[in-house]
Design a protein around this motif. Sequence first.
Motif, PDB file in Angstrom:
ATOM      1  N   GLY A 298       0.807  -1.189  -0.071  1.00  0.00           N
ATOM      2  CA  GLY A 298       0.120   0.167   0.330  1.00  0.00           C
ATOM      3  C   GLY A 298       0.880   1.370  -0.263  1.00  0.00           C
ATOM      4  N   GLY A 299       2.526   1.077   0.499  1.00  0.00           N
ATOM      5  CA  GLY A 299       2.839   2.043  -0.053  1.00  0.00           C
ATOM      6  C   GLY A 299       3.711   2.981   1.271  1.00  0.00           C
ATOM      7  N   ARG A 300       3.262   2.270   2.396  1.00  0.00           N
ATOM      8  CA  ARG A 300       3.996   2.606   4.191  1.00  0.00           C
ATOM      9  C   ARG A 300       4.971   2.378   4.037  1.00  0.00           C
ATOM     10  NH1 ARG A 300       3.371   0.007   8.994  1.00  0.00           N
ATOM     11  NH2 ARG A 300       2.241  -1.254   7.833  1.00  0.00           N
ATOM     12  N   ILE A 301       6.359   3.217   4.299  1.00  0.00           N
ATOM     13  CA  ILE A 301       7.513   2.918   4.360  1.00  0.00           C
ATOM     14  C   ILE A 301       7.800   3.182   5.455  1.00  0.00           C
ATOM     15  CG2 ILE A 301       9.230   3.896   3.952  1.00  0.00           C
ATOM     16  CD1 ILE A 301       8.428   5.062   0.905  1.00  0.00           C
ATOM     17  N   ASN A 302       8.950   2.147   5.538  1.00  0.00           N
ATOM     18  CA  ASN A 302       9.978   1.910   6.886  1.00  0.00           C
ATOM     19  C   ASN A 302      11.748   1.865   6.439  1.00  0.00           C
ATOM     20  OD1 ASN A 302       7.204   1.101   8.679  1.00  0.00           O
ATOM     21  ND2 ASN A 302       7.161  -0.760   8.294  1.00  0.00           N
ATOM     22  N   TYR A 303      12.013   2.658   7.665  1.00  0.00           N
ATOM     23  CA  TYR A 303      13.047   2.583   7.754  1.00  0.00           C
ATOM     24  C   TYR A 303      13.887   2.076   9.268  1.00  0.00           C
ATOM     25  CZ  TYR A 303      12.846   5.265   3.716  1.00  0.00           C
ATOM     26  OH  TYR A 303      12.353   5.968   2.350  1.00  0.00           O
ATOM     27  N   ALA A 304      14.998   1.957   9.025  1.00  0.00           N
ATOM     28  CA  ALA A 304      15.968   1.244  10.332  1.00  0.00           C
ATOM     29  C   ALA A 304      16.567   3.093  10.270  1.00  0.00           C
ATOM     30  CB  ALA A 304      17.069   0.782   9.384  1.00  0.00           C
ATOM     31  N   ASP A 305      16.333   3.198  11.620  1.00  0.00           N
ATOM     32  CA  ASP A 305      16.795   4.447  12.789  1.00  0.00           C
ATOM     33  C   ASP A 305      18.322   4.733  11.251  1.00  0.00           C
ATOM     34  OD1 ASP A 305      15.591   3.451  15.670  1.00  0.00           O
ATOM     35  OD2 ASP A 305      14.378   4.357  14.075  1.00  0.00           O
ATOM     36  N   SER A 306      18.802   3.813  11.568  1.00  0.00           N
ATOM     37  CA  SER A 306      20.230   4.660  11.241  1.00  0.00           C
ATOM     38  C   SER A 306      20.894   5.118  10.222  1.00  0.00           C
ATOM     39  CB  SER A 306      21.370   3.356  11.372  1.00  0.00           C
ATOM     40  OG  SER A 306      20.930   2.205  10.408  1.00  0.00           O
ATOM     41  N   VAL A 307      19.085   5.033   9.559  1.00  0.00           N
ATOM     42  CA  VAL A 307      19.650   5.479   7.497  1.00  0.00           C
ATOM     43  C   VAL A 307      18.290   6.926   7.187  1.00  0.00           C
ATOM     44  CG1 VAL A 307      20.533   3.571   6.865  1.00  0.00           C
ATOM     45  CG2 VAL A 307      17.870   3.883   6.291  1.00  0.00           C
ATOM     46  N   LYS A 308      17.349   6.966   8.716  1.00  0.00           N
ATOM     47  CA  LYS A 308      16.194   7.864   8.502  1.00  0.00           C
ATOM     48  C   LYS A 308      17.403   9.069   8.042  1.00  0.00           C
ATOM     49  CE  LYS A 308      12.825   6.109  11.412  1.00  0.00           C
ATOM     50  NZ  LYS A 308      12.363   6.186  12.345  1.00  0.00           N
ATOM     51  N   GLY A 309      16.465  10.351   7.482  1.00  0.00           N
ATOM     52  CA  GLY A 309      16.834  11.377   6.473  1.00  0.00           C
ATOM     53  C   GLY A 309      18.287  11.190   5.400  1.00  0.00           C
ATOM     54  N   ARG A 310      18.575  10.270   5.670  1.00  0.00           N
ATOM     55  CA  ARG A 310      19.819   9.581   4.031  1.00  0.00           C
ATOM     56  C   ARG A 310      19.334   9.191   3.314  1.00  0.00           C
ATOM     57  NH1 ARG A 310      24.256   7.242   5.698  1.00  0.00           N
ATOM     58  NH2 ARG A 310      23.610   6.191   7.225  1.00  0.00           N
ATOM     59  N   PHE A 311      18.737   7.731   3.472  1.00  0.00           N
ATOM     60  CA  PHE A 311      17.810   6.987   2.795  1.00  0.00           C
ATOM     61  C   PHE A 311      16.761   7.397   1.749  1.00  0.00           C
ATOM     62  CE2 PHE A 311      21.393   3.387   3.608  1.00  0.00           C
ATOM     63  CZ  PHE A 311      22.246   4.235   3.579  1.00  0.00           C
ATOM     64  N   THR A 312      16.244   7.038   1.191  1.00  0.00           N
ATOM     65  CA  THR A 312      15.017   7.089   0.598  1.00  0.00           C
ATOM     66  C   THR A 312      14.677   5.386  -0.634  1.00  0.00           C
ATOM     67  OG1 THR A 312      14.783   9.097   0.415  1.00  0.00           O
ATOM     68  CG2 THR A 312      13.149   7.787  -0.188  1.00  0.00           C
ATOM     69  N   ILE A 313      13.631   4.859  -0.133  1.00  0.00           N
ATOM     70  CA  ILE A 313      12.679   3.307  -1.030  1.00  0.00           C
ATOM     71  C   ILE A 313      12.136   4.171  -1.829  1.00  0.00           C
ATOM     72  CG2 ILE A 313      11.707   2.735   0.941  1.00  0.00           C
ATOM     73  CD1 ILE A 313      12.496   0.288   0.745  1.00  0.00           C
ATOM     74  N   SER A 314      11.981   3.461  -2.946  1.00  0.00           N
ATOM     75  CA  SER A 314      10.401   3.748  -4.108  1.00  0.00           C
ATOM     76  C   SER A 314      10.271   2.911  -4.698  1.00  0.00           C
ATOM     77  CB  SER A 314      10.930   5.233  -4.500  1.00  0.00           C
ATOM     78  OG  SER A 314      12.099   4.882  -5.509  1.00  0.00           O
ATOM     79  N   ARG A 315       9.038   3.158  -5.242  1.00  0.00           N
ATOM     80  CA  ARG A 315       9.169   1.168  -5.854  1.00  0.00           C
ATOM     81  C   ARG A 315       7.619   1.645  -7.471  1.00  0.00           C
ATOM     82  NH1 ARG A 315       5.564  -2.574  -2.432  1.00  0.00           N
ATOM     83  NH2 ARG A 315       5.505  -3.561  -4.724  1.00  0.00           N
ATOM     84  N   ASP A 316       8.360   1.083  -8.264  1.00  0.00           N
ATOM     85  CA  ASP A 316       6.904   1.692  -9.662  1.00  0.00           C
ATOM     86  C   ASP A 316       7.288  -0.127  -9.614  1.00  0.00           C
ATOM     87  OD1 ASP A 316       6.213   2.044 -11.889  1.00  0.00           O
ATOM     88  OD2 ASP A 316       7.946   3.865 -12.432  1.00  0.00           O
ATOM     89  N   ASN A 317       5.988   0.034  -9.637  1.00  0.00           N
ATOM     90  CA  ASN A 317       5.037  -1.382  -9.857  1.00  0.00           C
ATOM     91  C   ASN A 317       4.976  -2.051 -11.420  1.00  0.00           C
ATOM     92  OD1 ASN A 317       5.313  -2.312  -7.451  1.00  0.00           O
ATOM     93  ND2 ASN A 317       2.606  -1.118  -7.273  1.00  0.00           N
ATOM     94  N   ALA A 318       4.838  -0.948 -12.079  1.00  0.00           N
ATOM     95  CA  ALA A 318       4.300  -1.142 -13.860  1.00  0.00           C
ATOM     96  C   ALA A 318       5.947  -0.772 -14.451  1.00  0.00           C
ATOM     97  CB  ALA A 318       3.951   0.500 -14.113  1.00  0.00           C
ATOM     98  N   LYS A 319       6.992  -0.863 -13.544  1.00  0.00           N
ATOM     99  CA  LYS A 319       8.202  -1.252 -14.104  1.00  0.00           C
ATOM    100  C   LYS A 319       8.945  -2.178 -13.098  1.00  0.00           C
ATOM    101  CE  LYS A 319       9.848   2.893 -15.325  1.00  0.00           C
ATOM    102  NZ  LYS A 319      10.832   4.179 -15.916  1.00  0.00           N
ATOM    103  N   SER A 320       8.091  -2.892 -12.311  1.00  0.00           N
ATOM    104  CA  SER A 320       8.230  -3.805 -11.571  1.00  0.00           C
ATOM    105  C   SER A 320      10.259  -2.921 -11.080  1.00  0.00           C
ATOM    106  CB  SER A 320       8.543  -5.471 -12.393  1.00  0.00           C
ATOM    107  OG  SER A 320       7.169  -5.816 -12.913  1.00  0.00           O
ATOM    108  N   THR A 321      10.371  -1.790 -10.012  1.00  0.00           N
ATOM    109  CA  THR A 321      11.562  -1.859  -9.598  1.00  0.00           C
ATOM    110  C   THR A 321      11.327  -1.067  -8.653  1.00  0.00           C
ATOM    111  OG1 THR A 321      11.232   0.062 -11.337  1.00  0.00           O
ATOM    112  CG2 THR A 321      12.708  -1.222 -12.051  1.00  0.00           C
ATOM    113  N   VAL A 322      12.232  -1.560  -7.994  1.00  0.00           N
ATOM    114  CA  VAL A 322      12.841  -0.729  -6.287  1.00  0.00           C
ATOM    115  C   VAL A 322      13.416  -0.379  -6.147  1.00  0.00           C
ATOM    116  CG1 VAL A 322      12.516  -1.320  -3.699  1.00  0.00           C
ATOM    117  CG2 VAL A 322      10.589  -2.969  -5.975  1.00  0.00           C
ATOM    118  N   ASP A 323      13.834   0.798  -5.942  1.00  0.00           N
ATOM    119  CA  ASP A 323      15.011   1.839  -5.934  1.00  0.00           C
ATOM    120  C   ASP A 323      15.333   2.087  -4.059  1.00  0.00           C
ATOM    121  OD1 ASP A 323      14.992   3.505  -9.018  1.00  0.00           O
ATOM    122  OD2 ASP A 323      14.852   1.635  -8.582  1.00  0.00           O
TER     123      ASP A 323
END
Length: 118
Positions: free
Chosen positions: A54-79
């Motif tokens: 559904g799009g909800r995102i969780n990050y490890a505390d050690s990477v919050k504010g530095r890393f960003t996850i995203s997904r594109d289901n149409a392209k079948s990719t997660v960055d």
Amino acid sequence: QVQLVESGGGLVQPGGSLRLSCAGSGSMIRLYAMGWYRQAPGKQRELVAEIKIGGRINYADSVKGRFTISRDNAKSTVDLQMNSLKPEDPAVYYCNANNPLLSPRDYWGQGTQVTVSS
């Protein structure tokens, strides 16, 4: 069957950025929560970031504010965009697809190495 292939790892200086990409076979990743994990030598594999169906995102505390996850289901990719990389970030980074209602519930990519060094 879901096949995951990671790319984008490499060597970067502290403070630098890398973008990891995970390509899933077909259009199946829309059925899975997608995540990035990492494993450093001598340490357990740990969750870095995950993005639910559904799009909800969780990050490890050690990477919050530095890393960003995203997904594109149409392209079948997660960055995973990784900024401000630190000396504690080097590891093999793995892409994961998870759905506890399906069998198998987990799929893993082969991993991509991230090295942070000056």
